[in-house]
Design a protein around this motif. Structure first.
Motif, PDB file in Angstrom:
ATOM      1  N   GLU A  83      -5.754  -2.892 -10.250  1.00 37.58           N
ATOM      2  CA  GLU A  83      -5.588  -1.465 -10.516  1.00 37.58           C
ATOM      3  C   GLU A  83      -6.367  -1.049 -11.753  1.00 37.58           C
ATOM      4  O   GLU A  83      -6.750  -1.886 -12.580  1.00 37.58           O
ATOM      5  CB  GLU A  83      -4.102  -1.126 -10.677  1.00 37.58           C
ATOM      6  CG  GLU A  83      -3.390  -1.915 -11.743  1.00 37.58           C
ATOM      7  CD  GLU A  83      -1.872  -1.725 -11.692  1.00 37.58           C
ATOM      8  OE1 GLU A  83      -1.326  -1.402 -10.618  1.00 37.58           O
ATOM      9  OE2 GLU A  83      -1.226  -1.907 -12.745  1.00 37.58           O
ATOM     10  N   GLU A  88      -6.943   5.549  -9.563  1.00 33.71           N
ATOM     11  CA  GLU A  88      -5.597   5.498  -8.987  1.00 33.71           C
ATOM     12  C   GLU A  88      -5.519   4.649  -7.715  1.00 33.71           C
ATOM     13  O   GLU A  88      -4.437   4.223  -7.319  1.00 33.71           O
ATOM     14  CB  GLU A  88      -5.089   6.915  -8.687  1.00 33.71           C
ATOM     15  CG  GLU A  88      -4.682   7.721  -9.921  1.00 33.71           C
ATOM     16  CD  GLU A  88      -5.888   8.235 -10.687  1.00 33.71           C
ATOM     17  OE1 GLU A  88      -6.958   8.407 -10.058  1.00 33.71           O
ATOM     18  OE2 GLU A  88      -5.767   8.454 -11.904  1.00 33.71           O
ATOM     19  N   ASN A  89      -6.653   4.443  -7.048  1.00 38.77           N
ATOM     20  CA  ASN A  89      -6.616   3.586  -5.865  1.00 38.77           C
ATOM     21  C   ASN A  89      -6.473   2.132  -6.299  1.00 38.77           C
ATOM     22  O   ASN A  89      -6.842   1.755  -7.411  1.00 38.77           O
ATOM     23  CB  ASN A  89      -7.882   3.763  -5.035  1.00 38.77           C
ATOM     24  CG  ASN A  89      -7.741   3.187  -3.629  1.00 38.77           C
ATOM     25  OD1 ASN A  89      -6.631   2.976  -3.136  1.00 38.77           O
ATOM     26  ND2 ASN A  89      -8.860   2.954  -2.970  1.00 38.77           N
ATOM     27  N   LYS A  90      -5.914   1.319  -5.410  1.00 40.26           N
ATOM     28  CA  LYS A  90      -5.688  -0.084  -5.732  1.00 40.26           C
ATOM     29  C   LYS A  90      -6.291  -0.971  -4.656  1.00 40.26           C
ATOM     30  O   LYS A  90      -6.411  -0.578  -3.492  1.00 40.26           O
ATOM     31  CB  LYS A  90      -4.196  -0.358  -5.899  1.00 40.26           C
ATOM     32  CG  LYS A  90      -3.583   0.517  -7.001  1.00 40.26           C
ATOM     33  CD  LYS A  90      -2.148   0.182  -7.319  1.00 40.26           C
ATOM     34  CE  LYS A  90      -1.622   1.129  -8.404  1.00 40.26           C
ATOM     35  NZ  LYS A  90      -0.246   0.774  -8.833  1.00 40.26           N
ATOM     36  N   VAL A 108      -4.829  10.136  -2.814  1.00 43.12           N
ATOM     37  CA  VAL A 108      -5.616   9.559  -3.902  1.00 43.12           C
ATOM     38  C   VAL A 108      -7.074   9.428  -3.466  1.00 43.12           C
ATOM     39  O   VAL A 108      -7.366   9.068  -2.325  1.00 43.12           O
ATOM     40  CB  VAL A 108      -5.044   8.168  -4.290  1.00 43.12           C
ATOM     41  CG1 VAL A 108      -6.073   7.304  -4.992  1.00 43.12           C
ATOM     42  CG2 VAL A 108      -3.817   8.337  -5.155  1.00 43.12           C
ATOM     43  N   SER A 142      -7.009  -1.672   1.052  1.00 42.02           N
ATOM     44  CA  SER A 142      -7.078  -0.547   0.117  1.00 42.02           C
ATOM     45  C   SER A 142      -7.170   0.730   0.929  1.00 42.02           C
ATOM     46  O   SER A 142      -7.346   0.698   2.155  1.00 42.02           O
ATOM     47  CB  SER A 142      -8.307  -0.678  -0.789  1.00 42.02           C
ATOM     48  OG  SER A 142      -8.317   0.317  -1.787  1.00 42.02           O
ATOM     49  N   LYS A 143      -7.054   1.859   0.271  1.00 42.42           N
ATOM     50  CA  LYS A 143      -7.414   3.103   0.930  1.00 42.42           C
ATOM     51  C   LYS A 143      -8.930   3.127   1.045  1.00 42.42           C
ATOM     52  O   LYS A 143      -9.652   2.977   0.055  1.00 42.42           O
ATOM     53  CB  LYS A 143      -6.907   4.309   0.139  1.00 42.42           C
ATOM     54  CG  LYS A 143      -7.202   5.633   0.836  1.00 42.42           C
ATOM     55  CD  LYS A 143      -6.604   6.813   0.091  1.00 42.42           C
ATOM     56  CE  LYS A 143      -6.938   8.118   0.814  1.00 42.42           C
ATOM     57  NZ  LYS A 143      -6.396   9.302   0.098  1.00 42.42           N
ATOM     58  N   MET A 154       0.830  -1.212   0.000  1.00 43.20           N
ATOM     59  CA  MET A 154       0.000   0.000   0.000  1.00 43.20           C
ATOM     60  C   MET A 154       0.861   1.257   0.000  1.00 43.20           C
ATOM     61  O   MET A 154       0.591   2.214  -0.730  1.00 43.20           O
ATOM     62  CB  MET A 154      -0.942  -0.005   1.203  1.00 43.20           C
ATOM     63  CG  MET A 154      -2.114  -0.968   1.055  1.00 43.20           C
ATOM     64  SD  MET A 154      -3.134  -1.052   2.542  1.00 43.20           S
ATOM     65  CE  MET A 154      -3.888   0.578   2.538  1.00 43.20           C
ATOM     66  N   GLU A 166       2.402   1.436  -3.517  1.00 47.50           N
ATOM     67  CA  GLU A 166       1.527   1.470  -4.683  1.00 47.50           C
ATOM     68  C   GLU A 166       0.494   2.595  -4.684  1.00 47.50           C
ATOM     69  O   GLU A 166       0.084   3.060  -5.747  1.00 47.50           O
ATOM     70  CB  GLU A 166       0.777   0.128  -4.792  1.00 47.50           C
ATOM     71  CG  GLU A 166       1.661  -1.084  -4.989  1.00 47.50           C
ATOM     72  CD  GLU A 166       2.077  -1.267  -6.432  1.00 47.50           C
ATOM     73  OE1 GLU A 166       1.388  -0.734  -7.324  1.00 47.50           O
ATOM     74  OE2 GLU A 166       3.085  -1.944  -6.670  1.00 47.50           O
ATOM     75  N   ILE A 167       0.018   2.996  -3.512  1.00 43.65           N
ATOM     76  CA  ILE A 167      -1.078   3.972  -3.435  1.00 43.65           C
ATOM     77  C   ILE A 167      -0.506   5.340  -3.096  1.00 43.65           C
ATOM     78  O   ILE A 167       0.045   5.540  -2.015  1.00 43.65           O
ATOM     79  CB  ILE A 167      -2.127   3.534  -2.401  1.00 43.65           C
ATOM     80  CG1 ILE A 167      -2.701   2.156  -2.763  1.00 43.65           C
ATOM     81  CG2 ILE A 167      -3.257   4.567  -2.323  1.00 43.65           C
ATOM     82  CD1 ILE A 167      -3.641   1.575  -1.723  1.00 43.65           C
TER      83      ILE A 167
END
Length: 586
Positions: free
Chosen positions: A113, A56-58, A50, A81-82, A42, A45-46
């Motif tokens: 993604e 754009e979030n994963k 975001v 995830s976020k 996280m 990658e994030i």
């Protein structure tokens, strides 16, 4: 590295492509699998700030070194995830039968993604990733979706995780469902799937992770089961399930009632475990490789919901709809549970939103009529939230945003945007610190200190020693989430057992000091993620209403006591008094 595949799958939904990537031994030795690996990913990658519902979030699925090993309690997977509900670190876990098949695809983590142009469901195996068109599934409930995708794939051992209409409509408390009734419930990660037009994921495969000491592990599991299967706690869960907590928390005056106004529900016996087993047809049910069988497979025997079958209701659902909403019928609570499962909505967050609406209505602060105890009115509100209609459009944004829009922020109960579970922190002081410091918001599972407080192992009414207690429980539970193990094995798996499990699965020789260091790495990483998203010390405290209002029974908690516990917690974590950790190991 033993215990892992050293492999990550990256799925690009926008271009419908995928590729595998290597995960280094260094990363796995520093963070292990499950939550540790996912947290590392996280941060990598994030990007900061975001939008959680943007391309754009994963979304990250993860397994651990115990996954698919037959270690009791290892039937869980994690999804990360976020969070669209809180805007910070989001994690959720679910049991059932899915985790072994997720593991057999041969990946330690899978990253989704981008955004699909049209609704899609994925079939992921140890050989390939298939993209299936899913427009015909869009708007279907979770049960129908699971049935449909498994039929289309046609692999007998395959397992599916799905979202319902709430996830499609980007309801920020939407969850993921598997095996009909198993929920990755908290943080609204179903909305992340919905934002990516990802309706379902089907997993199947034949890959098995290589463990370091297979014969010793097999012997350990046999001895562990023989020793633990008749443990008094295990027998209690098997006999009564989590609903046994209804009697326990009411006796302690810690059962949140009438939207956090009371700690005792006069009709608690009508929604207790004894009544559940007397008035409904109930059978214990277990996840894969589990002898505890805490789940309740229930059939309604009478009334307007006669014939309804559900795995539940569990304690948290009973608290949310029974206590907070003051609905005194288990048949009606089962109906609301079933409705949430079909729509794909977290019952804790949903029950809190419904009760918030009931309280606001009673105070005349909201132009919407909904009385406490009104199960049908609650069902109607749940539907409009899922469909984002009328008031539901506001409530679908979650308690923090909704209360702000409705100018009722002083009424709302949450920490960092996540509503607490069924343990009132004005009675259980350790839970005040646990709710405040949890990396995903007001979470009861991050440390489960309600257990020693309710069991009388520590004085629930004092703040003395609670920070130290929390850190010890939190560290051990963090390791549970790297493996990934069920929380209900917390009294059966101690530090020595954890060292043994890591040695048998990964070959790593880790004593308690080593394990604590890994916990610190993971806790520092999750904290760094949240600090990056704007979390401050003030966010680590309870909502002001809980300081301002005592329970009707007279129990209180002060901001000063919470500040004191928080300072001690930061110190024990090695963070400064603004809650900032030291530099990360990687």
């Amino acid at each position: 590295m033993d215990g892992f595949f050293n492999s990550l799958l990256r799925v690009d939904l926008t271009n419908q492509t995928y590729r595998t990537e290597e995960i280094s031994d260094q990363v796995l030795q520093t963070y292990l699998g499950g939550k540790g690996l996912a947290t590392y990913l996280m941060l990598e990658e994030i990007k900061s700030e975001v939008d959680p519902l943007s391309s754009e979030n994963k979304l990250i699925f993860a397994t651990g070194s115990a996954s698919d090993t037959k270690i009791p309690g290892s039937a869980k997977y994690g999804v990360f995830s976020k969070s669209p509900l809180t805007g910070i670190y989001g994690e959720s876990y679910s049991g059932g039968r899915l985790a072994p098949q997720l593991s057999r695809t041969g990946y330690d983590a899978i990253i989704f993604e981008g955004v699909s142009k049209a609704p899609v469901f994925l079939e992921i195996s140890d050989e390939e990733v298939k993209f299936h068109e899913a427009s015909h599934l869009w708007s279907k409930d979770t049960y129908a979706t699971e049935d449909s995708v498994l039929k289309e794939v046609g692999i007998p051992q395959a397992q599916a995780v799905v979202i319902g209409p709430a996830g499609e409509n980007l309801v920020r408390l939407a969850c993921l469902e598997n095996n009909y009734w198993c929920s990755a419930g908290r943080c609204g990660l179903g909305a992340v799937m919905g934002s990516k037009k990802l309706k379902a994921i089907v997993f199947h495969g034949k890959k098995k992770r290589k463990v370091a000491q297979e014969e010793i592990l097999r012997s350990y599991i046999k001895d562990f089961v023989a020793k633990a299967k008749d443990n008094s706690g295990v027998l209690a869960y098997r006999e009564l399930g989590t609903p046994m907590l209804v009697a326990i928390t009411n006796a302690a005056g810690a059962f949140p009632t009438r939207y956090w106004s009371k700690g005792f529900f006069e009709d608690w016996e009508k929604i207790s475990a004894d009544t559940l087993h007397k008035d409904l047809e109930v059978k214990p049910r277990a996840c894969a490789h589990c002898f505890i069988a805490c789940r309740r497979f229930s059939r309604v025997k009478k009334g307007r919901h006669k014939g309804l079958v559900i795995d539940g209701p569990d304690y948290e659902t009973i608290y949310a709809f029974g206590g907070l909403c003051m609905i005194n019928s288990l048949e009606e609570i089962a109906y609301l549970n079933d409705l949430c499962d079909r729509l794909g909505m977290d019952t804790i967050s949903t029950g809190n939103l419904v009760a918030f609406t009931m309280e606001a209505s009673q105070r005349g602060a909201l132009d919407y009529r909904l009385n406490y105890g009104d199960a049908e009115g609650a069902a109607e509100l749940i539907q409009v939230i899922a469909q984002r209609e009328g008031l539901g459009t506001i409530l679908a944004e979650g308690i923090r945003s909704a209360s702000r829009q409705l100018k009722l922020e002083d009424l709302a109960i949450h920490v960092k945007g996540l509503e607490p579970a069924g343990y009132d922190p004005r009675v259980l002081k350790g839970m005040a610190l646990a709710y405040g410091t949890s990396d995903r918001g007001a979470c009861h599972l991050r440390a489960t200190v309600y257990k020693p407080e309710l069991a009388g192992m520590v004085d629930p009414g004092t703040v003395e020693g609670k920070a130290e207690l929390l850190v010890d429980y939190e560290d051990r539970h963090t390791l549970f989430d790297t493996l990934i193990l069920c929380r209900f094995f917390r009294d059966l798996v101690g530090w020595e057992d954890l060292s043994t499990i890591y040695r048998m699965t990964t070959g790593l020789e880790l004593d308690k000091k080593d394990l604590k260091k890994i916990c610190s790495n993971i806790m520092d990483a999750t904290r760094s993620f949240n600090l990056r998203e704007g979390v401050t010390r003030e966010d680590d405290l309870l909502p002001s209403r809980l300081f301002r209002e005592s329970l009707e029974e007279g129990k209180t908690i002060s901001r000063e006591d919470c500040e004191r516990m928080l300072g001690e917690y930061y110190q024990l974590r090695g963070w400064d008094q603004k809650g900032r950790p030291r530099e990360l190991a990687i």
